[in-house]
Design a protein around this motif. Structure first.
Motif, PDB file in Angstrom:
ATOM      1  N   GLY A  50       0.853  -1.179   0.000  1.00  0.00           N
ATOM      2  CA  GLY A  50       0.000   0.000   0.000  1.00  0.00           C
ATOM      3  C   GLY A  50       0.888   1.228   0.000  1.00  0.00           C
ATOM      4  O   GLY A  50       2.106   1.117  -0.106  1.00  0.00           O
ATOM      5  N   ASN A  51       0.282   2.380   0.103  1.00  0.00           N
ATOM      6  CA  ASN A  51       1.117   3.582   0.147  1.00  0.00           C
ATOM      7  C   ASN A  51       0.694   4.539   1.263  1.00  0.00           C
ATOM      8  O   ASN A  51       1.096   5.681   1.269  1.00  0.00           O
ATOM      9  N   GLY A  52      -0.081   4.037   2.188  1.00  0.00           N
ATOM     10  CA  GLY A  52      -0.390   4.836   3.360  1.00  0.00           C
ATOM     11  C   GLY A  52      -1.503   5.837   3.167  1.00  0.00           C
ATOM     12  O   GLY A  52      -1.919   6.475   4.132  1.00  0.00           O
ATOM     13  N   THR A  53      -1.978   5.960   1.932  1.00  0.00           N
ATOM     14  CA  THR A  53      -2.961   7.013   1.696  1.00  0.00           C
ATOM     15  C   THR A  53      -4.395   6.545   1.884  1.00  0.00           C
ATOM     16  O   THR A  53      -5.304   7.355   1.919  1.00  0.00           O
ATOM     17  N   SER A  54      -4.600   5.230   2.012  1.00  0.00           N
ATOM     18  CA  SER A  54      -5.972   4.756   2.143  1.00  0.00           C
ATOM     19  C   SER A  54      -6.553   5.125   3.508  1.00  0.00           C
ATOM     20  O   SER A  54      -7.746   5.192   3.682  1.00  0.00           O
TER      21      SER A  54
ATOM     22  N   GLY B  64       2.663   7.635   4.281  1.00  0.00           N
ATOM     23  CA  GLY B  64       2.820   6.856   3.053  1.00  0.00           C
ATOM     24  C   GLY B  64       3.890   7.434   2.152  1.00  0.00           C
ATOM     25  O   GLY B  64       4.881   7.981   2.605  1.00  0.00           O
ATOM     26  N   SER B  65       3.678   7.296   0.838  1.00  0.00           N
ATOM     27  CA  SER B  65       4.699   7.780  -0.080  1.00  0.00           C
ATOM     28  C   SER B  65       4.338   9.161  -0.603  1.00  0.00           C
ATOM     29  O   SER B  65       3.184   9.575  -0.560  1.00  0.00           O
ATOM     30  N   ASN B  66       5.358   9.859  -1.041  1.00  0.00           N
ATOM     31  CA  ASN B  66       5.183  11.173  -1.652  1.00  0.00           C
ATOM     32  C   ASN B  66       6.286  11.297  -2.690  1.00  0.00           C
ATOM     33  O   ASN B  66       7.453  11.458  -2.348  1.00  0.00           O
TER      34      ASN B  66
HETATM   35  C1  LIG Z   1      -1.613   5.612  -3.342  1.00  0.00           C
HETATM   36  O1  LIG Z   1      -2.542   4.615  -3.704  1.00  0.00           O
HETATM   37  C2  LIG Z   1      -3.777   5.147  -4.135  1.00  0.00           C
HETATM   38  C3  LIG Z   1      -4.719   3.984  -4.351  1.00  0.00           C
HETATM   39  O2  LIG Z   1      -4.083   2.982  -5.115  1.00  0.00           O
HETATM   40  C4  LIG Z   1      -3.556   5.989  -5.395  1.00  0.00           C
HETATM   41  O3  LIG Z   1      -4.761   6.561  -5.799  1.00  0.00           O
HETATM   42  C5  LIG Z   1      -2.565   7.098  -5.068  1.00  0.00           C
HETATM   43  O4  LIG Z   1      -2.268   7.813  -6.239  1.00  0.00           O
HETATM   44  C6  LIG Z   1      -1.289   6.532  -4.508  1.00  0.00           C
HETATM   45  N1  LIG Z   1      -0.445   7.638  -4.081  1.00  0.00           N
HETATM   46  C7  LIG Z   1       0.867   7.647  -4.282  1.00  0.00           C
HETATM   47  C8  LIG Z   1       1.594   8.849  -3.766  1.00  0.00           C
HETATM   48  O5  LIG Z   1       1.483   6.730  -4.815  1.00  0.00           O
END
Ligand SMILES: *[C@@H]1O[C@H](CO)[C@@H](O)[C@H](O)[C@H]1NC(C)=O
Ligand SMILES: *[C@@H]1O[C@H](CO)[C@@H](O)[C@H](O)[C@H]1NC(C)=O
Ligand SMILES: *[C@@H]1O[C@H](CO)[C@@H](O)[C@H](O)[C@H]1NC(C)=O
Ligand SMILES: *[C@@H]1O[C@H](CO)[C@@H](O)[C@H](O)[C@H]1NC(C)=O
Ligand SMILES: *[C@@H]1O[C@H](CO)[C@@H](O)[C@H](O)[C@H]1NC(C)=O
Ligand SMILES: *[C@@H]1O[C@H](CO)[C@@H](O)[C@H](O)[C@H]1NC(C)=O
Ligand SMILES: *[C@@H]1O[C@H](CO)[C@@H](O)[C@H](O)[C@H]1NC(C)=O
Ligand SMILES: *[C@@H]1O[C@H](CO)[C@@H](O)[C@H](O)[C@H]1NC(C)=O
Ligand SMILES: *[C@@H]1O[C@H](CO)[C@@H](O)[C@H](O)[C@H]1NC(C)=O
Length: 402
Positions: free
Chosen positions: A251-255, A301-303
């Protein structure tokens, strides 16, 4: 099915000490996440500032309403040593811990080779570890930190004064150093928790066995995010295997602004789920719960802005003085394990990890410009443990850095 960290928070066992403080909200997965945030904060020159919104009074009060301690007490920042070792240490009552955090190093995989050193004799690891070996350069780099901190005298003092538990963590190269630190300080009965993030293999099987006996289960988490390729940089061999337990976060922490990752647990060193992705996405190395150099809130998450900026700066600093000779693995090593995959882990494996082309910049963790080590070379060589093996290791490290 994947388990979420939110679910883990509800079911995971508390540490005995946390229970004593009736910390209803602090789960072991939360502890792992906190260690990850600190590992990424080590890339900042000012961990206190980047962590200020995460380890604040409100967070402490919500876990330990009656605590009168400061939510964050920086003990010290140490390094860079001759080999470039850097890190910091901190008291965090919300974690019930005193934590040593080792910073990673951009380009470590082309700076150092994979020769091994017998840590059984070097670190006096007892009669069951006479054949224990570890990555030579990681061991030497750790010992430089031990030397300049006088065997972590201040950290030991704070552990004694506060009664908090002692833990170590780090990311990338810093995660390799953290594991060497953990086996040294854990064997001596000092450190009880060891977390690493995006770290390559560092121990041979006998050393990993001792490490695993010191840090069972959640006490010894080795976390891999998404398709991070860095854990594959030192392949499985008679000289190198992974420690337990493996912890794969996806995942990327944004959910969910609080957690936002699913995870799988690996209870066998051979499990592919927690071994990193050969040819994976290097950008995945640069976000563990928070982007590299950050410490959580407001950066969960990621940035990609933060990660690309880091990578550009760190790689320019690295290539200003060095040449990459490292060739990332292109084929997964077949392991011969009979696999005792945990249910969670095997259920999780999926095929989303189609091999991608590695990014052009050959890998690495972070930051410190190797030239920082060179600046201190004379002084620091003198401070290194006086034995021949370390002098040789150090000299080689400096030669490669030059
Ligand atoms: C994180 O994951 C969400 C759902 O898959 C996606 O919409 C979003 O763009 C992602 N964000 C990053 C920074 O990768
Ligand atoms: C905090 O202190 C109060 C007053 O001494 C006590 O009643 C309460 O149980 C304590 N709360 C916790 C979580 O320890
Ligand atoms: C293990 O390490 C030793 C010492 O560095 C080296 O001589 C040997 O070739 C290595 N073995 C493997 C299988 O890589
Ligand atoms: C060495 O290993 C044996 C067998 O696993 C164990 O019984 C013994 O306690 C170990 N010794 C030490 C000093 O850890
Ligand atoms: C701190 O050290 C003193 C002196 O060795 C010892 O008596 C005390 O029990 C220690 N406290 C803790 C919390 O370890
Ligand atoms: C996010 O996680 C928090 C903490 O567990 C939970 O209370 C909240 O409901 C979650 N939100 C979503 C959108 O899943
Ligand atoms: C690598 O991961 C980053 C961040 O998640 C993403 O933006 C990028 O598209 C990925 N690259 C590839 C080749 O999949
Ligand atoms: C990513 O980082 C940039 C630079 O710090 C910041 O401006 C931006 O708001 C961040 N994006 C997210 C989604 O946090
Ligand atoms: C590998 O590194 C070690 C120190 O970490 C050094 O002693 C040795 O000479 C190096 N070997 C090669 C072939 O560069």
């Amino acid at each position: 099915m994947r388990t979420t960290l939110v679910a883990a928070a509800a079911t995971a066992a508390f540490s005995a000490s946390a229970l004593a403080q009736t910390a209803a909200d602090v789960s072991s997965s939360q502890y792992e996440r906190y260690h990850g945030l600190l590992s990424m904060a080590a890339y900042s020159n000012d961990p206190t500032t980047v962590c200020a919104q995460t380890f604040d009074q409100a967070a402490l009060t919500s876990s330990f309403p009656n605590s009168t301690e400061a939510p964050w007490t920086l003990i010290q920042q140490f390094g860079p040593t001759a080999m470039g070792t850097q890190g910091f240490s901190v008291v965090i009552p919300e974690m019930d811990k005193v934590v040593i955090v080792f910073k990673g190093m951009f380009g470590w995989e082309s700076t150092f080779n994979d020769s091994t050193v017998n840590i059984g004799t070097l670190l006096n690891l007892g009669p069951n570890c006479t054949d224990c070996t570890a990555h030579s350069a990681a061991t030497a780099a750790y010992l430089e930190a031990r030397e300049i901190t006088n065997d972590f005298e201040l950290e030991q003092y704070y552990v004694n004064q506060t009664g908090h538990q002692f833990s170590v963590t780090g990311h990338g190269w810093g995660g390799m150093l953290a594991q060497v630190a953990a086996i040294d300080l854990g064997w001596r009965g000092l450190v009880r928790w060891s977390h690493s993030h995006g770290a390559a293999r560092v121990f041979n099987p006998p050393a990993a066995a001792l490490y695993n006996s010191l840090f069972g289960g959640e006490a010894g988490q080795r976390t891999v995010a998404n398709d991070d390729p860095v854990p594959t940089y030192i392949p499985e061999s008679a000289n190198y295997t992974f420690t337990l337990q493996g912890f794969h976060i996806t995942g990327n922490g944004t959910s969910n602004a609080t957690y936002g990752y699913d995870y799988a647990v690996c209870n066998d060193a051979s499990e592919a789920e927690c071994a990193g992705t050969v040819g994976g996405n290097f950008t995945d190395h640069l976000a563990y719960y928070t982007p590299i150099g950050m410490c959580g809130k407001p950066y969960w998450g990621s940035n990609t802005t933060v990660e690309e900026s880091f990578q550009s700066t760190a790689s320019q600093a690295f290539y200003a003085t060095a040449t990459s000779t490292f060739v990332p693995p292109t084929m997964a090593v077949t392991t011969s394990s009979t696999s005792s995959s945990s249910a969670a882990s095997s259920a999780v494996s999926d095929s989303s990890a189609g091999a991608q082309t590695a990014t052009a910049v050959s890998g690495a963790n972070a930051a410190a410009s190797p030239s920082a080590g060179a600046d201190h070379s004379g002084a620091a060589s003198a401070s290194v443990v006086g034995g021949g093996v370390f002098a040789a290791v150090l000299a080689a490290g400096l030669a490669l850095l030059a």
